[in-house]
Design an enzyme around this catalytic site. Structure first.
Site, PDB file in Angstrom:
ATOM      1  N   TYR A  61       0.823  -1.218   0.000  1.00 43.05           N
ATOM      2  CA  TYR A  61       0.000   0.000   0.000  1.00 43.05           C
ATOM      3  C   TYR A  61       0.855   1.266   0.000  1.00 43.05           C
ATOM      4  CZ  TYR A  61      -4.215  -2.598  -0.137  1.00 43.05           C
ATOM      5  OH  TYR A  61      -5.219  -3.415  -0.593  1.00 43.05           O
ATOM      6  N   ASP A  97      -8.208   5.758  -5.311  1.00 42.30           N
ATOM      7  CA  ASP A  97      -7.120   6.696  -5.602  1.00 42.30           C
ATOM      8  C   ASP A  97      -7.436   8.166  -5.326  1.00 42.30           C
ATOM      9  OD1 ASP A  97      -8.724   7.448  -7.831  1.00 42.30           O
ATOM     10  OD2 ASP A  97      -7.671   6.050  -9.164  1.00 42.30           O
ATOM     11  N   HIS A 112     -15.012   1.139  -2.002  1.00 39.63           N
ATOM     12  CA  HIS A 112     -13.908   0.318  -1.512  1.00 39.63           C
ATOM     13  C   HIS A 112     -12.903   1.094  -0.664  1.00 39.63           C
ATOM     14  CE1 HIS A 112     -14.768  -2.757  -4.965  1.00 39.63           C
ATOM     15  NE2 HIS A 112     -15.616  -2.850  -3.962  1.00 39.63           N
ATOM     16  N   CYS A 123      -9.482  -0.932  17.306  1.00 40.28           N
ATOM     17  CA  CYS A 123     -10.450   0.021  17.871  1.00 40.28           C
ATOM     18  C   CYS A 123     -11.047   0.893  16.754  1.00 40.28           C
ATOM     19  CB  CYS A 123      -9.807   0.863  18.982  1.00 40.28           C
ATOM     20  SG  CYS A 123      -8.696   2.160  18.403  1.00 40.28           S
ATOM     21  N   CYS A 144      -4.657   2.618  20.924  1.00 41.85           N
ATOM     22  CA  CYS A 144      -4.642   1.307  21.604  1.00 41.85           C
ATOM     23  C   CYS A 144      -3.383   0.486  21.311  1.00 41.85           C
ATOM     24  CB  CYS A 144      -5.897   0.515  21.230  1.00 41.85           C
ATOM     25  SG  CYS A 144      -5.813  -0.234  19.600  1.00 41.85           S
ATOM     26  N   GLY A 181     -15.038   1.888 -17.160  1.00 36.97           N
ATOM     27  CA  GLY A 181     -13.711   1.356 -16.821  1.00 36.97           C
ATOM     28  C   GLY A 181     -13.694   0.347 -15.691  1.00 36.97           C
ATOM     29  N   SER A 183     -14.216  -3.988 -14.854  1.00 39.38           N
ATOM     30  CA  SER A 183     -14.452  -5.331 -15.391  1.00 39.38           C
ATOM     31  C   SER A 183     -15.770  -5.887 -14.861  1.00 39.38           C
ATOM     32  CB  SER A 183     -13.291  -6.264 -15.009  1.00 39.38           C
ATOM     33  OG  SER A 183     -13.138  -6.300 -13.603  1.00 39.38           O
ATOM     34  N   GLU A 209     -12.920  -2.889 -23.765  1.00 37.32           N
ATOM     35  CA  GLU A 209     -13.385  -4.169 -24.304  1.00 37.32           C
ATOM     36  C   GLU A 209     -14.722  -4.527 -23.677  1.00 37.32           C
ATOM     37  OE1 GLU A 209      -9.998  -6.436 -23.064  1.00 37.32           O
ATOM     38  OE2 GLU A 209     -10.889  -6.904 -21.117  1.00 37.32           O
TER      39      GLU A 209
HETATM   40  C1  BJW Z   1     -10.347   0.890 -19.447  1.00 36.24           C
HETATM   41  C2  BJW Z   1      -9.206   1.592 -19.662  1.00 36.24           C
HETATM   42  C3  BJW Z   1      -9.383   2.835 -20.222  1.00 36.24           C
HETATM   43  C4  BJW Z   1      -8.604  -0.347 -18.809  1.00 36.24           C
HETATM   44  N1  BJW Z   1     -10.599   3.236 -20.513  1.00 36.24           N
HETATM   45  N2  BJW Z   1     -11.583   1.229 -19.683  1.00 36.24           N
HETATM   46  C5  BJW Z   1     -19.994 -14.330  -5.515  1.00 36.24           C
HETATM   47  C6  BJW Z   1     -21.043 -13.495  -5.131  1.00 36.24           C
HETATM   48  C7  BJW Z   1     -20.838 -12.455  -4.223  1.00 36.24           C
HETATM   49  C8  BJW Z   1     -19.586 -12.191  -3.717  1.00 36.24           C
HETATM   50  C9  BJW Z   1     -18.566 -13.012  -4.092  1.00 36.24           C
HETATM   51  C10 BJW Z   1     -18.750 -14.074  -4.950  1.00 36.24           C
HETATM   52  N3  BJW Z   1     -17.572 -14.704  -5.097  1.00 36.24           N
HETATM   53  C11 BJW Z   1     -16.659 -14.063  -4.351  1.00 36.24           C
HETATM   54  C12 BJW Z   1     -17.239 -13.027  -3.731  1.00 36.24           C
HETATM   55  C13 BJW Z   1     -16.593 -12.063  -2.835  1.00 36.24           C
HETATM   56  C14 BJW Z   1     -15.721 -11.010  -3.479  1.00 36.24           C
HETATM   57  C15 BJW Z   1     -15.812 -10.987  -5.006  1.00 36.24           C
HETATM   58  O1  BJW Z   1     -16.614 -10.335  -5.606  1.00 36.24           O
HETATM   59  N4  BJW Z   1     -14.883 -11.686  -5.651  1.00 36.24           N
HETATM   60  C16 BJW Z   1     -14.869 -11.774  -7.117  1.00 36.24           C
HETATM   61  C17 BJW Z   1     -13.472 -11.460  -7.611  1.00 36.24           C
HETATM   62  C18 BJW Z   1     -15.380 -13.107  -7.532  1.00 36.24           C
HETATM   63  N5  BJW Z   1     -16.194  -9.735  -2.963  1.00 36.24           N
HETATM   64  C19 BJW Z   1     -15.852  -9.330  -1.755  1.00 36.24           C
HETATM   65  O2  BJW Z   1     -15.122  -9.986  -1.029  1.00 36.24           O
HETATM   66  C20 BJW Z   1     -16.426  -8.001  -1.286  1.00 36.24           C
HETATM   67  N6  BJW Z   1     -17.018  -8.149  -0.012  1.00 36.24           N
HETATM   68  C21 BJW Z   1     -18.023  -9.005   0.209  1.00 36.24           C
HETATM   69  O3  BJW Z   1     -18.533  -9.658  -0.673  1.00 36.24           O
HETATM   70  O4  BJW Z   1     -18.411  -9.021   1.502  1.00 36.24           O
HETATM   71  C22 BJW Z   1     -19.428  -9.924   1.923  1.00 36.24           C
HETATM   72  C23 BJW Z   1     -19.635  -9.624   3.400  1.00 36.24           C
HETATM   73  C24 BJW Z   1     -20.868  -9.167   3.802  1.00 36.24           C
HETATM   74  C25 BJW Z   1     -21.077  -8.889   5.174  1.00 36.24           C
HETATM   75  C26 BJW Z   1     -20.050  -9.092   6.085  1.00 36.24           C
HETATM   76  C27 BJW Z   1     -18.812  -9.517   5.661  1.00 36.24           C
HETATM   77  C28 BJW Z   1     -18.599  -9.794   4.297  1.00 36.24           C
HETATM   78  C29 BJW Z   1     -15.310  -6.970  -1.121  1.00 36.24           C
HETATM   79  C30 BJW Z   1     -14.624  -6.662  -2.423  1.00 36.24           C
HETATM   80  C31 BJW Z   1     -13.439  -5.715  -2.176  1.00 36.24           C
HETATM   81  C32 BJW Z   1     -12.626  -5.496  -3.436  1.00 36.24           C
HETATM   82  N7  BJW Z   1     -11.403  -4.871  -3.081  1.00 36.24           N
HETATM   83  C33 BJW Z   1     -10.489  -4.462  -4.148  1.00 36.24           C
HETATM   84  C34 BJW Z   1      -9.181  -3.978  -3.468  1.00 36.24           C
HETATM   85  C35 BJW Z   1      -9.425  -2.619  -2.789  1.00 36.24           C
HETATM   86  C36 BJW Z   1      -8.210  -2.109  -2.119  1.00 36.24           C
HETATM   87  C37 BJW Z   1      -7.059  -1.898  -3.063  1.00 36.24           C
HETATM   88  O5  BJW Z   1      -7.158  -1.087  -4.015  1.00 36.24           O
HETATM   89  O6  BJW Z   1      -6.048  -2.549  -2.870  1.00 36.24           O
HETATM   90  O7  BJW Z   1     -11.075  -3.432  -4.929  1.00 36.24           O
HETATM   91  S1  BJW Z   1     -10.134  -5.744  -5.320  1.00 36.24           S
HETATM   92  C38 BJW Z   1     -10.047  -4.662  -6.722  1.00 36.24           C
HETATM   93  O8  BJW Z   1     -11.124  -4.995  -7.627  1.00 36.24           O
HETATM   94  C39 BJW Z   1     -10.374  -3.260  -6.183  1.00 36.24           C
HETATM   95  C40 BJW Z   1     -11.270  -2.726  -7.251  1.00 36.24           C
HETATM   96  O9  BJW Z   1     -12.049  -1.640  -6.748  1.00 36.24           O
HETATM   97  C41 BJW Z   1     -12.080  -3.916  -7.638  1.00 36.24           C
HETATM   98  C42 BJW Z   1     -12.749  -3.802  -8.992  1.00 36.24           C
HETATM   99  O10 BJW Z   1     -11.803  -3.761 -10.005  1.00 36.24           O
HETATM  100  P1  BJW Z   1     -12.045  -2.865 -11.308  1.00 36.24           P
HETATM  101  O11 BJW Z   1     -12.091  -1.437 -10.910  1.00 36.24           O
HETATM  102  O12 BJW Z   1     -13.193  -3.380 -12.070  1.00 36.24           O
HETATM  103  O13 BJW Z   1     -10.661  -3.064 -12.081  1.00 36.24           O
HETATM  104  P2  BJW Z   1     -10.254  -4.220 -13.144  1.00 36.24           P
HETATM  105  O14 BJW Z   1      -8.779  -4.165 -13.273  1.00 36.24           O
HETATM  106  O15 BJW Z   1     -10.857  -5.517 -12.796  1.00 36.24           O
HETATM  107  O16 BJW Z   1     -10.928  -3.755 -14.497  1.00 36.24           O
HETATM  108  C43 BJW Z   1     -10.478  -2.584 -15.182  1.00 36.24           C
HETATM  109  C44 BJW Z   1     -11.373  -2.400 -16.403  1.00 36.24           C
HETATM  110  O17 BJW Z   1     -11.024  -1.182 -17.025  1.00 36.24           O
HETATM  111  C45 BJW Z   1     -11.220  -3.503 -17.464  1.00 36.24           C
HETATM  112  O18 BJW Z   1     -12.515  -3.913 -17.895  1.00 36.24           O
HETATM  113  C46 BJW Z   1     -10.467  -2.813 -18.600  1.00 36.24           C
HETATM  114  O19 BJW Z   1     -10.829  -3.302 -19.882  1.00 36.24           O
HETATM  115  C47 BJW Z   1     -10.902  -1.396 -18.421  1.00 36.24           C
HETATM  116  N8  BJW Z   1      -9.955  -0.372 -18.875  1.00 36.24           N
HETATM  117  N9  BJW Z   1      -8.118   0.803 -19.267  1.00 36.24           N
HETATM  118  C48 BJW Z   1     -11.670   2.455 -20.228  1.00 36.24           C
HETATM  119  N10 BJW Z   1      -8.292   3.583 -20.510  1.00 36.24           N
HETATM  120 ZN    ZN Z   2      -6.658   1.299  18.030  1.00 38.82          ZN
END
Ligand code: BJW
Ligand code: ZN
Length: 238
Positions: A61, A97, A112, A123, A144, A181, A183, A209
């Protein structure tokens, strides 16, 4: 091309993902050059990873914080800020970001978390700190003593409840929903376009895409968002 007429009362909701910041130099997660191609998400972006190796997770990070600190908003970010000055827009982002806010967007629903937010792993202590590098990894909680952690949402963690509730409501009530933007594979954010579609909204996608949400979209506009979004807005602004 979908014929869509925006008026000053058209309610727009937008879901953005990493692709919106790609032209600013922020790496995406899953595409070419994406973070999850180089690093294992399960070793860095889960509570278990942090419990096992907080220093490694913090180093990841800190690297990201340093990288984003040198990035500026692009024309996709500024177009969305401009759109919100002309129409009732709810901007929902998966990005951590802060570039939408830097471009002048207010009331951003950050699903997120924030790369510069820091919270205690035990805490309720929570701060916003842009200093980089941090003097100590992992930083200790001043209240803490437990490890502080990035205020982002990791896999398996719940999204901030009010933010998610407001995003869900905006998706269900809007007239036009823009998916920019992302996936659209990470839940629950990936449901939002479908919620909007179910509520009768016109669904437009801007991406390099087709994605898993494309079959539901009235139109997918292919190309880099910093070009396609300003062009679309210039052609459709009321
Ligand atoms: C362009 C471009 C240009 C490129 N112009 N386009 C089934 C059902 C429900 C849930 C799940 C399930 N299976 C698994 C899960 C859980 C999981 C999940 O969804 N996993 C999947 C991968 C399968 N989800 C979770 O765990 C979430 N929490 C949850 O479900 O909690 C349940 C709960 C309830 C109550 C109590 C306790 C728990 C949490 C998800 C957190 C995601 N975190 C991240 C990291 C954040 C911190 C960090 O930055 O480090 O978030 S993962 C990462 O993916 C980040 C992003 O926000 C997120 C989405 O990614 P994004 O933005 O779509 O990026 P890319 O790279 O995937 O795509 C980029 C796109 O841009 C592409 O399409 C390119 O083509 C395009 N592109 N250049 C236009 N110039
Ligand atoms: Zn603390």
């Amino acid at each position: 091309m979908t014929d869509i007429a925006l008026t000053p009362g058209t309610r727009v909701a937008v879901l953005t993902g990493a692709g919106v910041s790609a032209a600013s130099g922020v790496p995406t997660f899953r595409g070419e050059g994406g973070l999850w191609r180089e690093y294992r998400a399960t070793e860095l972006a889960t509570p278990g990873a942090f419990a096992r190796d907080p220093v490694l997770v913090w180093e990841f990070y800190e690297y990201r914080r340093g990288l984003v600190a040198g990035c500026s908003p692009n024309a996709a970010h500024t177009t969305l800020a401009d759109m919100a000055r002309a129409l009732p827009v709810t901007l929902i982002t998966q990005n951590v970001d802060g570039l939408h806010q830097a471009a002048g967007s207010t009331d951003v629903l950050a699903l997120h978390g924030n790369l510069y937010g820091i919270k205690c792993s035990r805490c309720s202590y929570r701060i916003y700190d842009r200093s980089h590098p941090l003097p100590q990894l992992p930083p200790p909680c001043p209240r803490c003593g437990a490890h502080l952690r990035p205020d982002v949402v990791w896999f398996g963690e719940a999204l901030p409840q009010t933010v998610l509730h407001n995003a869900w409501q905006a998706a269900g009530e809007c007239d036009v929903f823009l998916v920019v933007g992302t996936s659209a594979v990470v839940q629950p954010a990936a449901q939002l376009p479908l919620v909007a579609k179910g509520g009768g909204a016109t669904l437009l996608e801007f991406n390099l895409e087709p994605t898993s949400v494309s079959p539901w979209c009235d139109e997918t506009i292919l190309g880099p968002a910093h070009e396609t979004l300003p062009a679309w807005w210039a052609a459709h602004r009321p």
